[in-house]
Design a protein around this motif. Structure first.
Motif, PDB file in Angstrom:
ATOM      1  N   ASN A 226      -5.011   1.699  -0.789  1.00 18.16           N
ATOM      2  CA  ASN A 226      -4.464   0.548  -1.503  1.00 18.16           C
ATOM      3  C   ASN A 226      -4.294  -0.639  -0.549  1.00 18.16           C
ATOM      4  O   ASN A 226      -4.631  -1.783  -0.883  1.00 18.16           O
ATOM      5  CB  ASN A 226      -3.127   0.914  -2.141  1.00 18.16           C
ATOM      6  CG  ASN A 226      -2.570  -0.214  -2.991  1.00 18.16           C
ATOM      7  OD1 ASN A 226      -3.209  -0.674  -3.932  1.00 18.16           O
ATOM      8  ND2 ASN A 226      -1.371  -0.668  -2.653  1.00 18.16           N
ATOM      9  N   ASP A 227      -3.782  -0.355   0.644  1.00 10.76           N
ATOM     10  CA  ASP A 227      -3.626  -1.401   1.645  1.00 10.76           C
ATOM     11  C   ASP A 227      -4.980  -1.944   2.079  1.00 10.76           C
ATOM     12  O   ASP A 227      -5.167  -3.161   2.230  1.00 10.76           O
ATOM     13  CB  ASP A 227      -2.867  -0.848   2.860  1.00 10.76           C
ATOM     14  CG  ASP A 227      -2.811  -1.841   4.010  1.00 10.76           C
ATOM     15  OD1 ASP A 227      -2.181  -2.896   3.836  1.00 10.76           O
ATOM     16  OD2 ASP A 227      -3.414  -1.568   5.067  1.00 10.76           O
TER      17      ASP A 227
ATOM     18  N   ASP B 299      -0.565  14.987   4.250  1.00 12.90           N
ATOM     19  CA  ASP B 299      -0.012  14.242   3.118  1.00 12.90           C
ATOM     20  C   ASP B 299      -1.128  13.473   2.417  1.00 12.90           C
ATOM     21  O   ASP B 299      -1.528  12.389   2.849  1.00 12.90           O
ATOM     22  CB  ASP B 299       1.081  13.285   3.615  1.00 12.90           C
ATOM     23  CG  ASP B 299       1.741  12.516   2.477  1.00 12.90           C
ATOM     24  OD1 ASP B 299       1.433  12.810   1.297  1.00 12.90           O
ATOM     25  OD2 ASP B 299       2.546  11.608   2.764  1.00 12.90           O
TER      26      ASP B 299
ATOM     27  N   SER C  53      -4.479   4.534   9.983  1.00 17.94           N
ATOM     28  CA  SER C  53      -3.820   3.377  10.594  1.00 17.94           C
ATOM     29  C   SER C  53      -4.877   2.436  11.142  1.00 17.94           C
ATOM     30  O   SER C  53      -6.002   2.843  11.441  1.00 17.94           O
ATOM     31  CB  SER C  53      -2.877   3.825  11.721  1.00 17.94           C
ATOM     32  OG  SER C  53      -3.598   4.478  12.744  1.00 17.94           O
TER      33      SER C  53
ATOM     34  N   LEU D 234      -4.000   7.677  -0.418  1.00 16.87           N
ATOM     35  CA  LEU D 234      -4.013   6.693  -1.509  1.00 16.87           C
ATOM     36  C   LEU D 234      -3.281   5.420  -1.111  1.00 16.87           C
ATOM     37  O   LEU D 234      -3.724   4.311  -1.422  1.00 16.87           O
ATOM     38  CB  LEU D 234      -3.378   7.302  -2.759  1.00 16.87           C
ATOM     39  CG  LEU D 234      -4.108   8.504  -3.371  1.00 16.87           C
ATOM     40  CD1 LEU D 234      -3.311   9.065  -4.550  1.00 16.87           C
ATOM     41  CD2 LEU D 234      -5.508   8.109  -3.823  1.00 16.87           C
ATOM     42  N   THR D 235      -2.163   5.570  -0.406  1.00 17.56           N
ATOM     43  CA  THR D 235      -1.406   4.404   0.059  1.00 17.56           C
ATOM     44  C   THR D 235      -2.233   3.574   1.031  1.00 17.56           C
ATOM     45  O   THR D 235      -2.272   2.341   0.957  1.00 17.56           O
ATOM     46  CB  THR D 235      -0.093   4.854   0.750  1.00 17.56           C
ATOM     47  OG1 THR D 235       0.679   5.625  -0.161  1.00 17.56           O
ATOM     48  CG2 THR D 235       0.714   3.660   1.228  1.00 17.56           C
ATOM     49  N   PHE D 236      -2.926   4.267   1.942  1.00 19.29           N
ATOM     50  CA  PHE D 236      -3.759   3.563   2.923  1.00 19.29           C
ATOM     51  C   PHE D 236      -4.918   2.850   2.230  1.00 19.29           C
ATOM     52  O   PHE D 236      -5.255   1.705   2.571  1.00 19.29           O
ATOM     53  CB  PHE D 236      -4.287   4.551   3.959  1.00 19.29           C
ATOM     54  CG  PHE D 236      -5.160   3.912   5.002  1.00 19.29           C
ATOM     55  CD1 PHE D 236      -4.597   3.186   6.050  1.00 19.29           C
ATOM     56  CD2 PHE D 236      -6.544   4.031   4.942  1.00 19.29           C
ATOM     57  CE1 PHE D 236      -5.402   2.588   7.010  1.00 19.29           C
ATOM     58  CE2 PHE D 236      -7.355   3.437   5.895  1.00 19.29           C
ATOM     59  CZ  PHE D 236      -6.777   2.722   6.930  1.00 19.29           C
TER      60      PHE D 236
ATOM     61  N   GLU E  59      -1.065  11.955  -0.411  1.00 16.47           N
ATOM     62  CA  GLU E  59      -0.576  10.704  -1.000  1.00 16.47           C
ATOM     63  C   GLU E  59      -0.727   9.548  -0.016  1.00 16.47           C
ATOM     64  O   GLU E  59      -0.937   8.400  -0.410  1.00 16.47           O
ATOM     65  CB  GLU E  59       0.893  10.849  -1.414  1.00 16.47           C
ATOM     66  CG  GLU E  59       1.121  11.743  -2.625  1.00 16.47           C
ATOM     67  CD  GLU E  59       0.521  11.141  -3.895  1.00 16.47           C
ATOM     68  OE1 GLU E  59       0.553   9.892  -4.033  1.00 16.47           O
ATOM     69  OE2 GLU E  59       0.019  11.909  -4.738  1.00 16.47           O
ATOM     70  N   ALA E  60      -0.630   9.871   1.271  1.00 11.36           N
ATOM     71  CA  ALA E  60      -0.759   8.837   2.299  1.00 11.36           C
ATOM     72  C   ALA E  60      -2.155   8.224   2.289  1.00 11.36           C
ATOM     73  O   ALA E  60      -2.329   7.043   2.622  1.00 11.36           O
ATOM     74  CB  ALA E  60      -0.446   9.425   3.670  1.00 11.36           C
TER      75      ALA E  60
END
Length: 293
Positions: free
Chosen positions: A135-136, A126, A95, A131-133, A128-129
Motif C-alpha cells: 500500500n505504501d 507477518d 523496508s 499488504l501494508t508495505f 499483513e505487513a
C-alpha cells in the motif's frame, strides 16, 4: 507473439541473478552471498508458447563511485534501462533504503511499466505487513504490479512471468527459440571461475579480483581452458593461491566440474594468479579485461 526486453534492477545482493536463473530454469548468471557478484549485463532468453522474454541481469545499483570499477558497474546498471520494454525492480525485505530514492527518480525518467517484486517473502512471518508495505509502495510510485516472491523457492514466479509477458509488446521473436543467452561459452567459463573464487574465499575475497580467459581450445572430446586470475597486490595473490596451492586447487576443481556440466564434455582447466596493480581504478585496464558492456 509477445516479445521484448525485461530489465532486472535493484540494489546489490537482492537476488537478481538467482531470479533470472530460476525464470530460465537453468543457470546463466553466477550467484553468491557477496554483494556485486554480477559485474556485467547478461541476457537470459526465455521462449515459451506465450512469447519471448529477454531478461537483462545487471550489476546492483549503489552509491559508491570511488573507483573506475564502481563507476562501470553503475553505468552498466543504468544504461540497461535504455531500450527495454518492462522493468522488474527487485527488493528484499519490507523496508526502503537510502539508495531506493535514487532508483525512484530513475524509474520516473524511464517512463516504462514497472513491476515491484519483493523477494524472500518466505522469511516474512507477518503476511499483513506485506499488504501494508505494498500500500505504501503504490503511493510512492504507479507500479503496474506488486508481487511477493521467493526467487530461491520459486514462490509466485509463474505469476510474475505471466504479468511480465502481458506487458511486452507484440512483435516477431528477436532471438532463435533455442538460444538462452547472448554470452559465449568462453565468457561463461570465466564467470564460473569467479563464482567459485567468491564462494571459496568468503570474507577474504579481494574485491579487486577478476578472471580473464587467455586461451580457449575446443578439441574432440575435450575443451582446454587457460585462465588468469588478476589481483592488485601480492598479498591478494597469496590469499587466492592458499597454503601449498590448496585454495587454487579447490577453486579449479569446483569450476571444472561446473564448466563440464555447461559444455557437456570433459574439460582441462589451468589457472594462474597474476598481479596487475590498480586495474580496478583504470578505465583502460577495465576495457582490456573485458569490461566493455
Amino acid at each position: 507473439m509477445n516479445c521484448g526486453f525485461v530489465a532486472l534492477i535493484g540494489r546489490p545482493n537482492v537476488g537478481k541473478s538467482t531470479l533470472m536463473n530460476h525464470l530460465l530454469k537453468q543457470k546463466i548468471s553466477i550467484t553468491s552471498r557477496k554483494p556485486q557478484t554480477t559485474r556485467h549485463r547478461i541476457l537470459g532468453i526465455n521462449t515459451t508458447d506465450a512469447g519471448q522474454a529477454i531478461y537483462m541481469d545487471t550489476p546492483g545499483m549503489h552509491n559508491s563511485e570511488k573507483r573506475a570499477l564502481n563507476r562501470y558497474l553503475n553505468r552498466t546498471a543504468e544504461t540497461t534501462l535504455l531500450g527495454v520494454d518492462v522493468i522488474v525492480w527487485l527488493i528484499d525485505g519490507l523496508s526502503w533504503h537510502e539508495y531506493d530514492e535514487v532508483i525512484f527518480k530513475k524509474l520516473e525518467q524511464a517512463g516504462l511499466p514497472v513491476i515491484l517484486a519483493v523477494n524472500k517473502v518466505d522469511k516474512v512471518a507477518d503476511k499483513e505487513a506485506i499488504l501494508t508495505f505494498f500500500n505504501d509502495a503504490q503511493h510512492r510510485f504507479p507500479f503496474k504490479h506488486l508481487v511477493p516472491i521467493s526467487a530461491l523457492k520459486r514462490t509466485n514466479l509463474d505469476q510474475l512471468e505471466d504479468l511480465i509477458m502481458a506487458l511486452l509488446p507484440e512483435r516477431d521473436l528477436i532471438y532463435p527459440e533455442d538460444q538462452v543467452t547472448d554470452r559465449s561459452e568462453r565468457f561463461l567459463a570465466a564467470e564460473i571461475v569467479r563464482e567459485k573464487l567468491t564462494r571459496r574465499l568468503g570474507d577474504e575475497l579481494p574485491y579487486a579480483l577478476t578472471v580473464e580467459i587467455e586461451r580457449y581450445e575446443e578439441k574432440p572430446g575435450i575443451t582446454k581452458i587457460y585462465a588468469i586470475i588478476w589481483v592488485e597486490r601480492l598479498t591478494q595473490k597469496n590469499i587466492v593461491i592458499g597454503k601449498d596451492g590448496d585454495m587454487l586447487k579447490k577453486v579449479g576443481t569446483d569450476a571444472r566440474m561446473d564448466i563440464e556440466k555447461l559444455l557437456g564434455q570433459k574439460v582441462y582447466l589451468q589457472l594462474w594468479v597474476k598481479v596487475k596493480k590498480g586495474w580496478s581504478d583504470s578505465e583502460r585496464a577495465l576495457q582490456s579485461l573485458g569490461f566493455n558492456d
